[in-house]
Design an enzyme around this catalytic site. Structure first.
Site, mmCIF file in Angstrom:
data_model
loop_
_atom_site.group_PDB
_atom_site.id
_atom_site.type_symbol
_atom_site.label_atom_id
_atom_site.label_comp_id
_atom_site.label_asym_id
_atom_site.label_seq_id
_atom_site.Cartn_x
_atom_site.Cartn_y
_atom_site.Cartn_z
ATOM 1 C CB SER A 143 47.070 16.199 -2.373
ATOM 2 O OG SER A 143 48.418 15.760 -2.351
ATOM 3 C CG LEU A 182 44.088 15.511 0.547
ATOM 4 C CD1 LEU A 182 44.561 14.076 0.368
ATOM 5 C CD2 LEU A 182 42.754 15.713 -0.173
ATOM 6 C CG ASP A 183 50.263 15.827 1.714
ATOM 7 O OD1 ASP A 183 50.176 15.806 2.947
ATOM 8 O OD2 ASP A 183 50.919 15.006 1.053
ATOM 9 C CE LYS A 184 49.399 26.104 0.790
ATOM 10 N NZ LYS A 184 50.283 27.136 1.392
#
Length: 250
Positions: free
Chosen positions: A93, A89-91
């Site tokens: 997000s 999961l993106d930093k």
């Protein structure tokens, strides 16, 4: 690293097999209990202490097991077991990500990742038009990956929408929005397969329930129906508990 001369036990008995100090070259059979300094390692450790948790990742935390990376997810959670994330999961997000110490289930889930539904709540910088929503649903051409798959998109407010993806290109939702002239201001994953984020607070984690775990373990098999499946070591579910007090360091 434990070292020993031939014919001697390893470093004064630090390594044991079934309670007996291990000698150099000792063979480990299935079911053997191997310990280093009294701590169980290997398959026996996983079977005796299986961990499957849901974590509400805050913005700024990086989904990596590299402890040298500041703000890595492992140090933030500070779990007693050696765990690692299923997917990423993106930093920038926040939201639901699963972690486990079961390498078999990680491999199986990621092997069929493009068939798994992941649901997100997204806020953009200006009102989401019908045309924008329809573009996202039809698919957006990204470079270098190509067209994204058709997906389910539903407006949730003037500048908010939910989107369900079945693939996982890097920063996919942000890039899809950018191609349409929109900028993502907030992005939260609220569901992975059948597992819901629910009311879990940001920065907290909980063990999966028995029902959630049973469905998770069965999911790869169902997604690959009719295909040969690698053997998976067993392991019971952890008891469903609420978030641990103090889970996740500030």
């Amino acid at each position: 690293m434990v070292e020993a001369r031939r014919g001697h036990t390893t470093d004064r008995g630090r390594v044991t097999i079934n309670g007996t100090p291990a000698e150099l070259g000792a063979q480990v059979a299935p079911g053997d209990r191997v310990c280093v300094d009294g701590d169980v390692v290997g398959a026996a450790r996983k079977l005796s202490k299986p961990v499957y948790i849901a974590f509400n990742k805050p913005v700024g935390i990086t989904c990596t097991t590299e402890r040298s990376v500041q703000g890595n997810i492992i140090d933030f959670i500070d779990h007693a077991e050696r765990i690692f994330p299923i997917g990423r999961l993106d930093k920038d997000s926040e939201g639901l990500i699963l972690l486990t110490n079961d390498g078999d289930i990680v491999n199986q889930v990621l092997r069929v990742e493009n068939q798994h539904e992941k649901e997100y709540m997204v806020a953009v910088d200006r009102p989401a038009t019908d045309e924008f929503i329809q573009q996202l649903a039809r698919g957006i051409r990204l470079r270098p990956e190509g067209m994204t798959k058709p997906c389910k998109v539903r407006r949730m407010g003037p500048r908010m929408f939910s989107i369900i993806l079945t693939q996982g290109f890097n920063r996919q939702i942000r890039r899809m929005c950018e191609e349409c002239g929109f900028e993502v201001q907030a992005l939260r994953r609220v569901r992975f397969l059948h597992i819901q984020l629910g009311a879990l607070a940001v920065g907290r984690w909980r063990n999966l329930t028995e029902i959630e775990l049973q469905k998770l373990l069965a999911q790869p098999k169902a997604a690959n129906a009719g295909k040969p499946q690698p053997a998976r070591s067993g392991g019971g579910a952890t008891s469903p508990n609420g978030p641990r007090a103090g889970a996740g360091k500030p």
